[in-house]
Motif scaffolding. Sequence first.
Motif, short mmCIF file in Angstrom:
data_model
loop_
_atom_site.label_atom_id
_atom_site.label_comp_id
_atom_site.label_asym_id
_atom_site.label_seq_id
_atom_site.Cartn_x
_atom_site.Cartn_y
_atom_site.Cartn_z
N ASN A 146 0.84 -1.21 0.00
CA ASN A 146 0.00 0.00 0.00
C ASN A 146 0.86 1.25 0.00
N SER A 147 0.27 2.33 -0.45
CA SER A 147 0.94 3.62 -0.33
C SER A 147 0.71 4.16 1.08
N VAL B 223 5.89 3.78 1.02
CA VAL B 223 5.01 2.63 0.78
C VAL B 223 5.21 1.64 1.92
N CYS C 164 13.27 1.02 -3.08
CA CYS C 164 13.04 1.58 -1.75
C CYS C 164 14.24 1.48 -0.81
#
Length: 173
Positions: free
Chosen positions: A46-47, A55, A126
């Motif tokens: 999910n954001s 995220v 990320c």
Amino acid sequence: MSLRAPDFDSPAFRTALGRFATGVTIVTTTHPETGNPVGLTVSSFNSVSLNPPLVLWSLTQDSSNLRAFEQTERYIIHVLAADQLELARRFSKGTAQERFADANYTLNEYGLPKLANESCAAWFECYSRNRYHEGDHMILIGEVERCGHTHSLPLVYHAGSFDLTPQAILNKE
């Protein structure tokens, strides 16, 4: 106020959660101790925030990959396209070697396995910002350093199995 005891069991909870359709991702990194590629299929993505770009995803505490993701500084989240069902299944079981066998990937600037851009619906490189152990999962918050997308329709997970995207269903009718 105090917390009330649940009025349901684990199977009922899982079934109710399954009514929420999610995308399907493969998260990859390299094991900090061995340098070997690590990857797994994840639907809990999910954001969190646009500024900074954050995220989240979660990993079960009994995963054989838990130690790698507890220690790694970076990972890549690949949002799978509708035609990547076989890849999603392959990365959901077996050894790391079996998962990466014949997978179309390169290593990014940090040496992380990155699936071919043209194959995925989107990807997020990320920095591992935070990790929280809650219940039977570890929640990972990633700060997105690089991202991109294609126009491919995403693969969807719903009611305990892979599903067609709404557009794919319309095209079949």
